[in-house]
Design a protein around this motif. Structure first.
Motif, short mmCIF file in Angstrom:
data_model
loop_
_atom_site.label_atom_id
_atom_site.label_comp_id
_atom_site.label_asym_id
_atom_site.label_seq_id
_atom_site.Cartn_x
_atom_site.Cartn_y
_atom_site.Cartn_z
N GLY A 219 0.61 -1.16 0.15
CA GLY A 219 0.17 -0.04 -0.21
C GLY A 219 0.92 1.37 -0.11
O GLY A 219 0.54 2.19 0.86
N LEU A 220 2.10 1.25 -0.52
CA LEU A 220 2.95 2.23 -0.82
C LEU A 220 2.79 3.12 -2.12
O LEU A 220 3.01 2.24 -2.97
CB LEU A 220 4.30 1.85 -0.19
N ASP A 221 2.58 4.43 -2.06
CA ASP A 221 2.29 5.11 -3.34
C ASP A 221 3.52 5.84 -3.69
O ASP A 221 4.11 6.64 -3.27
CB ASP A 221 1.18 6.05 -3.30
N THR A 222 4.23 5.29 -4.80
CA THR A 222 5.43 6.05 -5.39
C THR A 222 5.43 7.51 -5.67
O THR A 222 6.20 8.13 -5.54
CB THR A 222 5.85 5.17 -6.46
N TYR A 223 4.08 7.56 -6.52
CA TYR A 223 3.70 8.90 -6.90
C TYR A 223 3.84 9.95 -5.80
O TYR A 223 4.19 11.11 -5.93
CB TYR A 223 2.58 9.16 -7.72
N ALA A 224 3.17 9.52 -4.77
CA ALA A 224 2.70 10.44 -3.70
C ALA A 224 3.83 10.85 -2.69
O ALA A 224 3.68 11.73 -1.95
CB ALA A 224 1.48 10.02 -2.95
N ASP A 225 4.92 9.99 -2.60
CA ASP A 225 5.89 10.08 -1.94
C ASP A 225 7.27 10.47 -2.43
O ASP A 225 7.99 9.60 -2.57
CB ASP A 225 5.93 8.74 -0.88
N ALA A 226 7.54 11.81 -2.81
CA ALA A 226 8.96 11.87 -3.54
C ALA A 226 10.05 12.07 -2.82
O ALA A 226 11.23 11.63 -3.30
CB ALA A 226 8.68 13.53 -4.06
N ASP A 227 9.91 12.14 -1.45
CA ASP A 227 11.31 11.61 -0.62
C ASP A 227 11.52 10.45 -0.51
O ASP A 227 12.90 10.26 -0.35
CB ASP A 227 11.02 12.34 0.95
N ARG A 228 10.64 9.60 -0.65
CA ARG A 228 10.82 8.16 -0.45
C ARG A 228 11.36 7.28 -1.92
O ARG A 228 12.02 6.13 -1.82
CB ARG A 228 9.85 7.51 0.43
N PHE A 229 10.45 7.66 -2.93
CA PHE A 229 10.41 7.03 -4.15
C PHE A 229 10.57 7.80 -5.07
O PHE A 229 10.19 8.81 -5.43
CB PHE A 229 9.01 5.94 -4.12
N PHE A 230 11.21 7.05 -6.23
CA PHE A 230 11.30 7.45 -7.52
C PHE A 230 9.82 7.38 -8.36
O PHE A 230 9.20 6.28 -7.87
CB PHE A 230 12.22 6.85 -8.58
N SER A 231 9.51 8.11 -9.17
CA SER A 231 8.24 7.91 -9.82
C SER A 231 8.30 8.51 -11.38
O SER A 231 8.48 9.79 -11.52
CB SER A 231 7.13 8.69 -9.14
N TYR A 232 8.06 7.71 -12.39
CA TYR A 232 8.23 8.30 -13.80
C TYR A 232 7.01 9.27 -14.03
O TYR A 232 7.29 10.23 -14.69
CB TYR A 232 7.97 6.86 -14.86
N ARG A 233 5.73 8.81 -13.55
CA ARG A 233 4.62 9.85 -13.98
C ARG A 233 4.84 10.93 -13.02
O ARG A 233 4.54 12.32 -13.81
CB ARG A 233 3.38 9.06 -13.45
N ARG A 234 5.28 10.93 -11.89
CA ARG A 234 5.68 12.36 -11.31
C ARG A 234 6.49 13.01 -11.94
O ARG A 234 6.58 14.34 -12.31
CB ARG A 234 6.07 12.22 -9.88
N ALA A 235 7.56 12.55 -12.46
CA ALA A 235 8.84 13.29 -13.30
C ALA A 235 8.03 13.86 -14.53
O ALA A 235 8.46 15.08 -14.91
CB ALA A 235 9.86 12.27 -13.59
N THR A 236 7.20 13.03 -15.23
CA THR A 236 6.55 13.41 -16.41
C THR A 236 5.70 14.77 -15.98
O THR A 236 5.73 15.76 -16.69
CB THR A 236 5.76 12.31 -17.17
N HIS A 237 5.04 14.57 -15.10
CA HIS A 237 4.09 15.74 -14.67
C HIS A 237 5.00 16.84 -14.29
O HIS A 237 4.38 17.97 -14.55
CB HIS A 237 3.01 15.27 -13.52
#
Length: 253
Positions: A219-237
């Motif tokens: 239940g860990l969301d990569t997009y929502a936690d920038a300090d903890r995880f990388f996210s392709y969609r977040r980087a794109t946005h």
């Protein structure tokens, strides 16, 4: 900062870990424990991050990875391949001690599996394409070819993009509904908005339907936690020119 290793109850006793971006040496927009050779990060930093990841989960083990292509294919690992000779696949299985299976993600779902009694482990990269194509079923089949039994296999689903962050279009939803009309339950639609897909729940349902002993979604969301995880969609946005990849690992001591 030390490497953060996220472990699960269902895989207790088997060396494993879902890693994020904490504890690495990379800097800039891929700061942290970036292990993606497809990024523009410095090769020396990536190599050091991979070394740290291995040492945090199963010291002195050999890291095995595949050339991930969002497929439903799995391979059996007898020994790691040279980096430029990795097979194109999205899941692995092994019964060889001292090998760590490594799955790279940046929103897709990493799945780690183990039949502790048989001494067989598996790992899968389940993006939406691979998940729909049955990559977890292929991972289980590869494990069974080595003596595992699905009714003994435990699986955990690591950090991936959460439903609240995963907006898709109607054509995307139709792909899943056409495959199985009950898949509509994995989409939430608010009036006036596009559907949101629950990748983790879909992957969990595929694992449960395969008859596994136990399945644990983190239940860990990569997009929502920038300090903890990388996210392709977040980087794109955010219109960033690059993004990091995290690694999930499992092996036999």
């Amino acid at each position: 900062m030390s490497v953060e290793v996220i472990r699960t109850n269902v895989l207790a006793g088997t060396p494993h870990g879902f890693l994020g971006r904490r504890g690495g040496v990379s800097t800039g927009i891929v700061a942290g424990l970036n292990v993606g050779t497809g990024s523009t990060d410095q090769p020396e930093a990536i190599a050091e991050n991979r070394k740290r990841a291995v040492e945090a989960v199963l010291p002195a083990a050999q890291l095995a990875t595949v050339y991930q292509v969002h497929s439903g294919d799995a391979v059996v690992v007898q020994s790691p391949w040279p980096h430029d000779q990795r097979p194109k696949a999205d899941a692995m299985a092994t019964d060889r001690p001292g090998i760590l299976l490594g799955i790279l993600t940046a929103d897709c779902a990493p799945v780690l599996l183990a039949d502790a009694e048989a001494g067989v482990v598996g790992a899968a990269h389940a993006g939406w394409r691979g998940a729909l194509a049955g990559v977890t079923d292929s991972a289980i089949a590869a494990m069974e070819s080595l003596g595992a039994r699905r009714e003994r296999i435990a699986a955990a689903i690591g950090p991936c993009i959460g439903q609240a962050s995963y907006e898709v279009d109607e054509a995307f939803r139709q792909r899943f509904v056409e495959a199985d009309e009950t898949n509509d339950r994995f989409f939430a639609t608010v009036a006036g908005q596009r559907p949101h897909f629950d990748l983790e729940a879909y992957v969990a349902s595929r694992l449960a339907a395969a008859g596994l002993a136990s399945v644990e979604p983190l239940g860990l969301d990569t997009y929502a936690d920038a300090d903890r995880f990388f996210s392709y969609r977040r980087a794109t946005h955010n219109r960033e020119p690059d993004y990091g990849r995290q690694i999930s690992l499992i092996g036999l001591a």
